[in-house]
Every structure is written in structure tokens, then in C-alpha cells.
Design an enzyme around this catalytic site. Structure first.
Site, PDB file in Angstrom:
ATOM      1  N   GLY A  73      19.897 -15.813  16.372  1.00 21.82           N
ATOM      2  CA  GLY A  73      21.192 -15.998  15.737  1.00 21.82           C
ATOM      3  C   GLY A  73      22.050 -16.936  16.559  1.00 21.82           C
ATOM      4  O   GLY A  73      21.879 -17.052  17.783  1.00 21.82           O
TER       5      GLY A  73
ATOM      6  N   HIS B 150      31.086 -12.809  17.400  1.00 26.55           N
ATOM      7  CA  HIS B 150      31.360 -14.122  17.991  1.00 26.55           C
ATOM      8  C   HIS B 150      32.528 -14.813  17.287  1.00 26.55           C
ATOM      9  O   HIS B 150      33.297 -15.537  17.919  1.00 26.55           O
ATOM     10  CB  HIS B 150      30.127 -15.034  17.855  1.00 26.55           C
TER      11      HIS B 150
ATOM     12  N   GLN C  94      29.624 -20.979  19.478  1.00 25.30           N
ATOM     13  CA  GLN C  94      28.650 -21.195  20.558  1.00 25.30           C
ATOM     14  C   GLN C  94      28.261 -22.665  20.707  1.00 25.30           C
ATOM     15  O   GLN C  94      27.665 -23.049  21.706  1.00 25.30           O
ATOM     16  CB  GLN C  94      27.387 -20.358  20.324  1.00 25.30           C
TER      17      GLN C  94
ATOM     18  N   CYS D 136      21.993 -12.944  24.348  1.00 27.09           N
ATOM     19  CA  CYS D 136      22.781 -13.960  23.635  1.00 27.09           C
ATOM     20  C   CYS D 136      22.436 -15.319  24.229  1.00 27.09           C
ATOM     21  O   CYS D 136      22.294 -15.434  25.445  1.00 27.09           O
ATOM     22  CB  CYS D 136      24.267 -13.651  23.821  1.00 27.09           C
ATOM     23  N   LEU D 137      22.306 -16.326  23.376  1.00 30.26           N
ATOM     24  CA  LEU D 137      21.953 -17.665  23.871  1.00 30.26           C
ATOM     25  C   LEU D 137      23.018 -18.230  24.819  1.00 30.26           C
ATOM     26  O   LEU D 137      22.725 -19.121  25.605  1.00 30.26           O
ATOM     27  CB  LEU D 137      21.728 -18.626  22.692  1.00 30.26           C
TER      28      LEU D 137
ATOM     29  N   HIS E  26      26.345  -8.841  15.884  1.00 28.49           N
ATOM     30  CA  HIS E  26      26.500  -9.693  17.060  1.00 28.49           C
ATOM     31  C   HIS E  26      27.150 -11.028  16.690  1.00 28.49           C
ATOM     32  O   HIS E  26      28.099 -11.478  17.346  1.00 28.49           O
ATOM     33  CB  HIS E  26      25.109  -9.898  17.690  1.00 28.49           C
ATOM     34  N   GLU E  27      26.644 -11.644  15.619  1.00 28.73           N
ATOM     35  CA  GLU E  27      27.161 -12.964  15.232  1.00 28.73           C
ATOM     36  C   GLU E  27      28.571 -12.867  14.658  1.00 28.73           C
ATOM     37  O   GLU E  27      29.404 -13.738  14.919  1.00 28.73           O
ATOM     38  CB  GLU E  27      26.219 -13.658  14.243  1.00 28.73           C
TER      39      GLU E  27
END
Ligand code: NI
Length: 150
Positions: free
Chosen positions: A46, A134, A51, A88-89, A130-131
Site C-alpha cells: 500500500g 496516512h 508518502q 510501512c514503506l 493503515h493507508e
């Protein structure tokens, strides 16, 4: 399509509330294409627009069931609970235990502005939560109850 630079850890873009998308134009399509390519290259499931430094309410998700694009997503129903490791990226190498709902129902718009409903369980439910976080400037680190030793 192009790979965009992923914002890391303390980058202020990760901690801001994102704006509602009102223009469903070509630029949005390019952003979504780039986000998906960037996520895949980084081996993620995701990615949210902040991000890559764009403070708009847009996310892409692929937990192995195909690409999902969500514009202006809103979680409208949740149930159950799951506790598991999350990463997380924007926080490479960092994993921690996070409790999320096991089932999530969300509404969103596609890249053309058309509304749709999506339901997910387990990993998909986790990814949606999670997304969506953000987009409100919330990173998973604020939900971690226990960090994994590296
Ligand atoms: Ni993330």
C-alpha cells in the site's frame, strides 16, 4: 509512469492532514500510476499520496488480489480485531505489533470520481486502515504496542 521518491520517517509530509480530491483529471491518473509503480518497486502492499509528498486523499493498495485505487476513502464500518506485525514503506526495517479491525467496509471514489464500496478482511482490512491513517497524517508508529527486534 515514473518512480517517485518515498518520503521517510521525519518528513513533514507524513504528518499533515491531506486535502479532499476535487479534480479527477489526467494529473490524478498519472499520480496514481506513479504511486502504484513506486509501491511495487519498493515491494509494498500500500502507498498513500503523502508518502510521495502529495497532500491529497489518494491511496493505492495491492495485497496480492489486484490493484485497488481509493480516492477520498472513508471507513464506514469495522468489526472484529486482529493483532499482527505491520510496517510501512516510509519506515524501512521497522516493524511493530498493531491491532486493527479484522473487517473493514469503506467507501471511496475511483480515478474518474465514481463512488464505490469496498470490503476487506485480514491483510486488506489492515492495509485500508493503515493507508487511510496516512491521509490524516497518522503513521503506524503511533499505534505500535510492541516493536519487533530487528
Ligand atoms: Ni504506510
Amino acid at each position: 509512469m515514473a518512480i517517485r521518491q518515498i518520503r521517510m520517517r521525519d518528513d513533514e509530509a507524513l504528518y499533515k492532514k491531506c486535502k479532499t480530491v476535487v479534480k479527477f483529471d489526467e494529473k490524478l491518473g498519472i499520480l496514481l500510476d506513479d504511486m502504484y509503480e513506486t509501491m511495487q518497486k519498493a515491494d509494498g502492499v500500500g502507498l498513500a499520496a503523502p508518502q510521495v509528498g502529495i497532500l491529497k486523499r489518494a491511496v493505492v493498495i495491492d495485497v496480492g488480489m489486484g490493484k485497488i485505487e481509493m480516492i477520498n476513502p472513508e471507513i464506514i464500518e469495522t468489526s472484529g480485531e486482529q493483532t499482527g506485525n505491520e510496517g510501512c514503506l516510509s519506515f524501512p526495517g521497522l516493524y511493530g505489533e498493531v491491532t486493527r479491525p479484522n473487517y473493514v467496509k469503506a467507501q471511496a471514489q475511483d480515478r474518474n470520481g465514481k463512488k464505490f464500496i469496498i470490503e476487506g478482511e485480514e491483510l486488506l482490512a489492515r492495509a485500508i486502515c493503515h493507508e487511510c491513517d496516512h491521509l490524516d497524517g497518522v503513521c503506524f508508529t503511533s499505534h505500535v504496542t510492541k516493536y519487533l527486534d530487528e
